[in-house]
Write a protein that holds these residues in place. Sequence first.
Motif, mmCIF file in Angstrom:
data_model
loop_
_atom_site.group_PDB
_atom_site.id
_atom_site.type_symbol
_atom_site.label_atom_id
_atom_site.label_comp_id
_atom_site.label_asym_id
_atom_site.label_seq_id
_atom_site.Cartn_x
_atom_site.Cartn_y
_atom_site.Cartn_z
ATOM 1 N N GLY A 139 0.789 -0.906 0.120
ATOM 2 C CA GLY A 139 -0.171 0.190 -0.170
ATOM 3 C C GLY A 139 0.886 1.307 0.031
ATOM 4 N N ARG A 140 2.331 1.258 -0.248
ATOM 5 C CA ARG A 140 3.259 2.289 -0.058
ATOM 6 C C ARG A 140 2.680 3.661 -1.346
ATOM 7 N NH1 ARG A 140 6.578 -2.415 1.231
ATOM 8 N NH2 ARG A 140 7.760 -1.433 3.404
ATOM 9 N N VAL A 141 2.033 2.745 -2.835
ATOM 10 C CA VAL A 141 2.118 3.487 -4.032
ATOM 11 C C VAL A 141 0.724 3.033 -4.465
ATOM 12 C CG1 VAL A 141 2.873 4.668 -6.230
ATOM 13 C CG2 VAL A 141 4.985 3.652 -4.157
ATOM 14 N N PHE A 142 0.157 3.680 -5.045
ATOM 15 C CA PHE A 142 -1.593 3.229 -5.791
ATOM 16 C C PHE A 142 -0.995 3.851 -7.409
ATOM 17 C CE2 PHE A 142 -2.733 2.500 -1.669
ATOM 18 C CZ PHE A 142 -3.334 1.458 -1.943
ATOM 19 N N VAL A 143 -1.803 3.247 -8.720
ATOM 20 C CA VAL A 143 -1.580 3.926 -10.245
ATOM 21 C C VAL A 143 -3.365 4.190 -9.815
ATOM 22 C CG1 VAL A 143 -0.399 4.692 -12.089
ATOM 23 C CG2 VAL A 143 1.067 3.914 -10.056
ATOM 24 N N GLU A 144 -4.133 4.769 -10.868
ATOM 25 C CA GLU A 144 -5.196 4.590 -11.471
ATOM 26 C C GLU A 144 -4.702 5.853 -12.248
ATOM 27 O OE1 GLU A 144 -7.456 6.459 -7.751
ATOM 28 O OE2 GLU A 144 -7.149 8.457 -8.411
ATOM 29 N N LEU A 145 -5.751 5.597 -13.668
ATOM 30 C CA LEU A 145 -5.912 5.914 -14.633
ATOM 31 C C LEU A 145 -7.736 6.022 -15.398
ATOM 32 C CD1 LEU A 145 -3.705 5.533 -17.775
ATOM 33 C CD2 LEU A 145 -6.355 5.349 -18.080
ATOM 34 N N THR A 146 -8.168 6.918 -15.161
ATOM 35 C CA THR A 146 -9.556 7.433 -15.350
ATOM 36 C C THR A 146 -9.910 8.298 -16.640
ATOM 37 O OG1 THR A 146 -9.513 9.094 -14.242
ATOM 38 C CG2 THR A 146 -10.427 7.081 -12.664
ATOM 39 N N GLY A 147 -10.618 7.933 -17.005
ATOM 40 C CA GLY A 147 -11.442 9.120 -18.708
ATOM 41 C C GLY A 147 -12.314 9.340 -17.922
ATOM 42 N N PRO A 148 -13.289 10.197 -19.466
ATOM 43 C CA PRO A 148 -13.903 10.851 -18.661
ATOM 44 C C PRO A 148 -15.610 10.082 -18.131
ATOM 45 C CG PRO A 148 -14.439 10.101 -21.040
ATOM 46 C CD PRO A 148 -12.751 10.387 -20.327
ATOM 47 N N ASP A 149 -16.223 10.866 -17.302
ATOM 48 C CA ASP A 149 -17.551 10.653 -16.828
ATOM 49 C C ASP A 149 -18.345 10.061 -17.984
ATOM 50 O OD1 ASP A 149 -18.359 13.025 -17.450
ATOM 51 O OD2 ASP A 149 -18.426 12.431 -14.720
ATOM 52 N N ARG A 150 -18.446 10.319 -18.598
ATOM 53 C CA ARG A 150 -19.321 9.666 -20.003
ATOM 54 C C ARG A 150 -19.328 9.112 -21.033
ATOM 55 N NH1 ARG A 150 -19.030 12.667 -24.269
ATOM 56 N NH2 ARG A 150 -17.057 14.398 -24.455
ATOM 57 N N SER A 151 -19.835 8.481 -21.360
ATOM 58 C CA SER A 151 -19.892 7.596 -23.293
ATOM 59 C C SER A 151 -19.435 8.392 -23.637
ATOM 60 C CB SER A 151 -21.051 7.073 -22.590
ATOM 61 O OG SER A 151 -20.927 6.297 -24.478
ATOM 62 N N VAL A 152 -17.897 8.460 -24.678
ATOM 63 C CA VAL A 152 -17.543 8.673 -25.896
ATOM 64 C C VAL A 152 -17.855 8.165 -27.307
ATOM 65 C CG1 VAL A 152 -16.310 10.415 -24.750
ATOM 66 C CG2 VAL A 152 -15.354 8.263 -25.331
ATOM 67 N N TYR A 153 -18.073 8.184 -27.889
ATOM 68 C CA TYR A 153 -17.801 7.790 -29.561
ATOM 69 C C TYR A 153 -16.631 7.696 -29.863
ATOM 70 C CZ TYR A 153 -22.745 8.096 -30.055
ATOM 71 O OH TYR A 153 -24.844 8.050 -30.015
ATOM 72 N N MET A 154 -15.882 6.003 -30.365
ATOM 73 C CA MET A 154 -15.364 6.376 -31.050
ATOM 74 C C MET A 154 -14.150 7.184 -31.855
ATOM 75 S SD MET A 154 -12.569 3.749 -30.963
ATOM 76 C CE MET A 154 -13.565 2.695 -30.089
ATOM 77 N N GLY A 155 -12.946 7.419 -31.993
ATOM 78 C CA GLY A 155 -12.876 8.624 -32.379
ATOM 79 C C GLY A 155 -13.370 10.005 -32.360
ATOM 80 N N GLU A 156 -13.597 10.017 -30.696
ATOM 81 C CA GLU A 156 -13.876 11.245 -29.832
ATOM 82 C C GLU A 156 -12.189 11.547 -29.347
ATOM 83 O OE1 GLU A 156 -17.304 13.471 -27.983
ATOM 84 O OE2 GLU A 156 -17.871 11.168 -27.914
#
Length: 617
Positions: A139-156
């Motif tokens: 528990g010394r290091v955490f790494v998180e990767l998040t995107g937008p909180d809505r659905s997006v279209y491919m290529g957007e």
Amino acid sequence: MAARHHSTTLLLVMICSLITATRGTHAQEVSVTYTGNQTWVDTPIQIQFTIENAEQIGDPVVPEQDGLEIEYLGVTNEFSQTSIINGVRSSKRTLSLSFSVNPIREGLFEIEPITIQVNGKPFSSSPITLTAIAPKNDGRVFVELTGPDRSVYMGESVNLTLGIWVEQYTAEEYGVEASESVSWQLVDLNQTDWGPFRETIQELVNNRQRPKGTVRARDGRIYFRYELQREVRPADIRELEQLTEVTVAVSYPTGVRRARSLFNSGLEFTGLIPLRVRADVGEIDITPLPEEGRPSDFRGAVGDFVVRASAKPVRVAAGDPITFSMLIGNVDENDSVLDTLRPPPLDQLEPLTRDFKIPTDPIAGTVDGNIKIFTQSIRPRDENVTEIPAIPFSFFDPDLETYRTLYTNPISIEVTPAEMLTSGDIVRSGNQEFNSAEPSVDGVSTDPVAELALVGANFPVDERLFSKKSISVGWGSYVILGAPPLAFLAGLALVARRRWRERNPDSIRARTAASRSLGVLRREQRPGEIGRQLRTYISDRSGRPSASITSSEAMRLAREAHTDPEVLMSLESLLRTTERSGYGGELEQDSELSTEAIRIIRALERCNWRSVGKVSS
């Protein structure tokens, strides 16, 4: 007489024996060292063979062992020494051959002997016991990767956020806590797989900046959270999965101690654990583009756009080129959309190909702010063409969730019939040139006597001038006539060269990189400055913007320049040596390091720097 001859012969034999013994003083020697018996998983140790006065070194025999990756690194150091004592010259040459041993799993290993042929004789290392320990994060290091909180279209456009959580280290025995800035230094920028955030972190490094951490509480523990953001535009789900592969390397301490350097009386970390933490990717909802209603000219554009068109010239003969430009503006002002934006298929649009000849070569386009300009040369087929038709541009609008097609305005043009050159024109032209006694096409005689009659009214002309077929001109006349235009051209060349130098500072720095760095290294012996000059030379030679680069990035650029493997090994070894000296506060000067740096730069000058790429890590 015979006794004197015998004494002389004996003296010569003794001198020859002495010379032979002196030359054989430096016999070949081989020694083996290694860096330790304990390491972390995926953290290699090194085994080094030090060989003196070897005339021939064969290929090493490296054993294959389960759980170990053993790699021959080549010659990592080379040293030559020549001495003259009492008129007798002797030389000593030392080579260091290194091997990397990396445990890929936890356990106790016995490294089998590595064998090298030196002057035809085998030399082997002794068996080495190695203990590999798996680092525990706890528990010394955490790494998180998040995107937008809505659905997006491919290529957007997709905005990704990388959050790096580093627990604040507390040294209770000294009553001190690691600060936010010190905690960021625990992140190993070179060993981290940054994925799409590579350019973001590189830009921060070039500007000598870093992400600012905020204090966060998590499960009753205090962390510093560092955040990086990046906008991406994945073409499909697989590309998105590749973009989210991020692994952060952190060297987390297990203790502190008083620094032992004279130049640093503070505390320093001990027992660093090499943690590699893979990013925990949050849910990113990507919706494929609909098949229904997709236009035939759709080329993957997603967003909101405007289009314009222009043509020049608008008055041409049939078959002559017209430069047609199509401007596509990005309303959303997302930088990434224009990089991959493709033009309409002009060579497949029937209203355009019916009246114009269109090249089939792909159009690259030029980005200018939030506009991308596509330029193509088109040729009207005949004089009946009166306009360039409206050109469609289709895209998917994610806000309206539908496909849209915009059209440029038609452009009126005037096309005249193409001029045709007949065979009679060619014959008349030939007669005009070679038969000066006949009338010209304008009906004016070109006979010399007739010309004399025309000009005679103005001033007297000696007819003998016309009888001469040629006039002799001396070298002086050529010089007088040629000097002004040559001086003018020379002035133009100087102005053009100055303007080119002003527009291409990176190219100038690349051309002069070696001379500048070698000039500094000839008088510089501080290890830290020697390493900086090597990195600066590689940065300048590869045409990068004027900024400091890391040793890892310098090695990557050198590999892209197709540097010889032995030179790469020497470069990496020297960079490591200068870095270790810098970290330890070592200020002792070393002329051997500067000599080695000069040798490496001269070898790097023979590399293909034009093939180097522009991104660093």
